[in-house]
Design an enzyme around this catalytic site. Structure first.
Site, PDB file in Angstrom:
ATOM      1  N   PRO A 103      -4.015  14.375 -21.682  1.00 18.26           N
ATOM      2  CA  PRO A 103      -3.134  15.053 -22.639  1.00 18.26           C
ATOM      3  C   PRO A 103      -3.920  15.720 -23.747  1.00 18.26           C
ATOM      4  CG  PRO A 103      -2.331  12.854 -22.124  1.00 18.26           C
ATOM      5  CD  PRO A 103      -3.698  12.954 -21.523  1.00 18.26           C
ATOM      6  N   CYS A 104      -3.405  16.844 -24.226  1.00 20.37           N
ATOM      7  CA  CYS A 104      -4.162  17.619 -25.229  1.00 20.37           C
ATOM      8  C   CYS A 104      -3.559  17.515 -26.618  1.00 20.37           C
ATOM      9  CB  CYS A 104      -4.199  19.095 -24.820  1.00 20.37           C
ATOM     10  SG  CYS A 104      -2.571  19.894 -24.896  1.00 20.37           S
TER      11      CYS A 104
END
Length: 507
Positions: A103-104
């Site tokens: 996830p960013c």
């Protein structure tokens, strides 16, 4: 990375029948894994935190072996522990490819710090545990020393709070000796009956390739304006700072001469129709979680070439007694409304239809002699039984009825909540799509099994990478790896193949 290990891995791939070995991180139920398997890769392991998705992955790729079906928390599992769990002797030589994508969201506030600082100063991000997922991803790359890496994420990663996370990720990987490239691909251009835009980043060891090439489109569709504007927003940072976007690769433009994109009707038309209003009237559909054990025969309609592919996908063929998971949500208030909607209608139009239906019913009741005043309990009960409660000005995209002659819009994990984003194009069936239909729109074959009940299955499908798009990427990567192995074969003929363990002992 030790050069002997690189030569050893390339030498192994030059052997007849040797498959590149894949580790799928943040694997979900296995969209990427399925595409890589179809392209000739060996899915040797996966890491997935969600128990039902992990079980789906283990069932479909490892025959349900317990060590492959367990959920794994990457933040508390080291590469060495993973190898022990999967019964692999060597860490460095366990895998050739790592795929997936952390996830960013954690990095919107990092600024131009270059994400490599997470490795050097992890305490700076201790307040956001999602940053540790990125750190663990890099730890796995360092430990397993893959020849290639593939990462996938949403397009907004190119402009995440003004940050280009993909470019910064490439900088980190370049420091580790990789050649990198990233681009935006839409799944409809690759035979998937769904217009799904995603960012893909590919990295090769510099000894393997000196550039990154992405697959060319195989199909063509005129994407709606919303997809073009979304891409423009995502690439805004690239346009303003293009000299800094060294690793961005412009996607190949799809040509109108290519075959037309696969439509929703081509994807779904051979599946047995489900007439929701009839099921409701007969008491055959009820509220509550349902499992997917009852097989359903295909309809007598002639299957499209896409449908035949979904039935006959090697290793995941449809069961002989019929498909599983062809079940729908219990939405008794809305079936009549679904029938009234037109293809392309969204929630504002649905709301207007519902108000019209209410007025018709109200008039009919009054003609029967019913006294229903505007502020009465009967009036409110009738309204609530027909009109959805959402504000039409605040939820314009909450509902959508599909077009039969176009690919579907993007399937989201939110399918696990209600499914209103994908109302079936056939007004006679008047329902949202089934679990199996969602799988078809993502290009999961009919023999692919989803663990859990309806909501978890929908969520797994919506979170996945479309397998056909993954296969296109994997096939291109396979060509690069095979070419590199062939070029490197003469150099390592005697040195590595005949004494590979000695070479590895120096790592």
């Amino acid at each position: 990375m030790n050069e002997a290990l690189i030569r050893h891995k390339l030498g192994r791939l030059d052997k007849a029948g040797a498959k590149p070995r894949v580790l799928d991180l943040f694997a979900g139920c296995g969209g990427l894994s399925l595409g890589f398997e179809a392209a000739g890769f060996d899915i040797r392991g996966a890491v997935e935190f969600d128990p039902q998705a992990a079980q789906s992955h283990g069932i479909n790729f490892h025959g349900g072996a317990p060590e492959h079906c367990d959920a794994i928390d990457i933040t508390s599992t080291s590469p060495e522990q993973l190898c022990q769990k999967l019964k692999l002797d060597s860490v460095e030589d366990a895998f050739d490819i790592i795929v997936g994508g952390p996830p960013c969201q954690a990095f919107a506030r990092v600024g131009r710090s270059k994400l490599r600082e997470i490795e050097a100063h992890p305490e700076a991000f201790i307040r956001d545990p999602r940053a540790q997922l990125y750190k663990k991803y890099l730890e796995y790359v360092d430990a397993f020393r893959p020849l290639a890496v593939l990462m996938e994420n949403v397009p907004d990663i190119l402009n995440h709070g003004g940050q280009n996370i993909a470019e910064e990720t490439c900088e980190v990987l370049q420091d580790k000796g990789y050649v990198c490239g990233y681009t935006l691909l839409n799944s409809a251009y690759f035979g998937v009956p769904q217009m799904r835009e995603r960012m893909f980043l590919v990295a090769y060891r510099k000894e393997v390739a000196d550039e990154v090439v992405f697959p060319a489109p195989t199909h063509w569709v005129d994407l709606p304006s919303g997809y073009e504007s979304s891409r423009s927003v995502a690439t805004k940072t690239l346009r303003s700072l293009f000299n800094e976007a060294h690793c961005y690769v412009e996607p190949t433009v799809a040509k109108t001469s290519l075959p037309a994109a696969v439509t929703a009707k081509e994807a779904l038309n051979d599946l047995a129709p489900i007439y929701a209003r009839e099921l409701l009237a007969n008491g055959e559909i009820k509220r509550g979680a349902r499992r997917f054990v009852a097989p359903v025969r295909y309809s007598r309609r002639k299957p499209s070439s896409y449908a035949l592919l979904m039935r006959s996908w090697q290793g995941h063929e449809a069961p002989e007694d019929g498909v599983r998971d062809h079940v729908i949500r219990y939405l008794p208030r809305d079936y009549e409304l679904f029938a009234r909607m037109n293809p392309g209608d969204q929630y504002p139009q649905a709301y207007e239809h519902a108000v019209e239906m209410f007025q018709e019913r109200l008039q009919a009741e009054r003609e029967k002699g019913q006294k229903i005043s505007e502020k009465s309990a009967k009036y409110k009960a009738l309204w609530d039984s027909i009109v959805p409660p959402y504000d039409a000005s605040k939820f314009p995209n909450k509902w959508r009825k599909m077009w039969a002659d176009q690919p579907a819009r993007t399937l989201m994990a939110h399918l696990g909540k209600d499914g209103y984003s994908h109302i079936h194009y056939d007004s006679n069936q008047a329902r949202t799509i089934s679990v199996r239909e969602a799988a078809r729109l993502q290009s999961f074959p009919d023999g692919f099994q989803f663990s859990g009940t309806m909501n978890p299955a929908f969520r797994q499908i919506g979170n996945a990478v479309p397998p056909l798009l993954a296969k296109a990427l994997a096939a291109t990567m396979m060509q690069t790896l095979r070419a590199s192995a062939f070029r490197g074969a003469p150099k390592v003929q005697g040195e590595v193949r005949d004494d590979s363990q000695a070479a590895l002992s120096a790592v």
